[in-house]
Enzyme design. Structure first.
Site, PDB file in Angstrom:
ATOM      1  N   LYS A 220      -3.662   7.951   3.524  1.00 28.03           N
ATOM      2  CA  LYS A 220      -4.803   7.635   4.391  1.00 28.03           C
ATOM      3  C   LYS A 220      -4.548   8.109   5.824  1.00 28.03           C
ATOM      4  CE  LYS A 220      -7.638   5.643   1.502  1.00 28.03           C
ATOM      5  NZ  LYS A 220      -8.927   6.261   1.138  1.00 28.03           N
TER       6      LYS A 220
ATOM      7  N   TYR B 284       0.824  -1.218   0.000  1.00 28.09           N
ATOM      8  CA  TYR B 284       0.000   0.000   0.000  1.00 28.09           C
ATOM      9  C   TYR B 284       0.855   1.263   0.000  1.00 28.09           C
ATOM     10  CZ  TYR B 284      -4.612   2.145   0.593  1.00 28.09           C
ATOM     11  OH  TYR B 284      -5.777   2.843   0.405  1.00 28.09           O
TER      12      TYR B 284
END
Length: 256
Positions: free
Chosen positions: A162, A155
């Site tokens: 995020k 990720y």
């Protein structure tokens, strides 16, 4: 109308396919009595086709959250659809993007990283501020995150984006609380959506849920996350703000 969103007007961003959490949030919101407006970017004709698959067809407004002219004109576009007494009671922020380079943590350049942060985190604030003139009576803003407490496989800088989104949510909740606006996030488990296809190694990332979700998790079912969004939009959480609600089958709380 009946339902926990009866009479409320909700703006939902990020609807691209029926497999998206945003689509399910819009669908559940309508079933719970809300009037929904969608925004789309790029593939507007696709969003308009998907809008017809909702229980009630919803109007679609073009919105690029990196385009200040689009943001400046958003409130007026909403007024065109609603007429006199235009207002918003809720916003669903389901917008995230990272260039391919952002998925290589050590090699990523600032251009890719800054794009990921702007689209995935800063836009939460800029979208809310664009809609603020229509929220004079308060309301709720709900965004979608992917648990940024840990480092996920593959990720990389999207995880950092995020984390920035989660921090942005807290500051937005602080500053908009006096205006009666609640700001919360749903931290959802992975869903096999069109957005997931742009994440290199998504299958490896998602495989965590096959082994660690104590209550189970269906990668093909975005409805639980959509229901979580609608719950936070409702008045059933009148004093909850700056919060992150996990809808992930319980993976977030499992130890090693």
């Amino acid at each position: 109308m009946s339902g926990i969103l009866a009479g409320k007007r909700i703006l939902v961003t990020g609807v691209l396919t029926e497999s998206s959490i945003a689509f399910q949030a819009a669908k559940v919101a309508q079933n719970e009595g809300a009037e929904v407006i969608l925004t789309g970017f790029g593939r507007l004709s696709l969003v308009e086709r998907i809008a017809k698959r909702l229980p009630k067809e919803a109007p679609v407004i073009e919105l690029d959250v990196t385009n200040q002219e689009h943001l400046d004109g958003l409130a007026d576009k909403i007024r065109e659809h609603q007429g006199d007494g235009a207002r918003l009671d809720g916003i669903v922020h389901s917008i995230a993007f990272g260039p391919q380079g952002a998925f290589n943590f050590l090699e990523a350049g600032w251009e890719d990283v800054s794009t990921a942060v702007q689209v995935s985190a800063y836009s939460y604030k800029s979208l809310t501020m664009a809609c603020l003139p229509l929220m004079e009576h308060g309301g709720a803003v709900v965004g979608l995150t992917f648990d940024a407490q840990i480092a996920w496989p593959k990720y990389d800088w999207m995880g950092v984006a995020k984390a920035a989104l989660e921090s942005t949510n807290r500051y937005l909740a602080r500053d908009l609380g006096p205006k009666g606006i609640r700001c919360n996030l749903v931290s959802a488990g992975p869903i096999k959506s069109m957005a997931a296809k742009s994440i290199p190694g998504f299958e490896e990332l998602a495989d965590v849920w096959n082994h660690r979700a104590p209550i189970g998790w269906d990668l093909a079912d975005p409805e639980p996350a959509g229901r979580g969004v609608v719950g936070l939009l409702s008045d059933f959480f009148p004093r909850t703000t700056g919060e992150i609600v996990h809808v992930d089958g319980g993976v977030h709380m499992m130890g090693a």
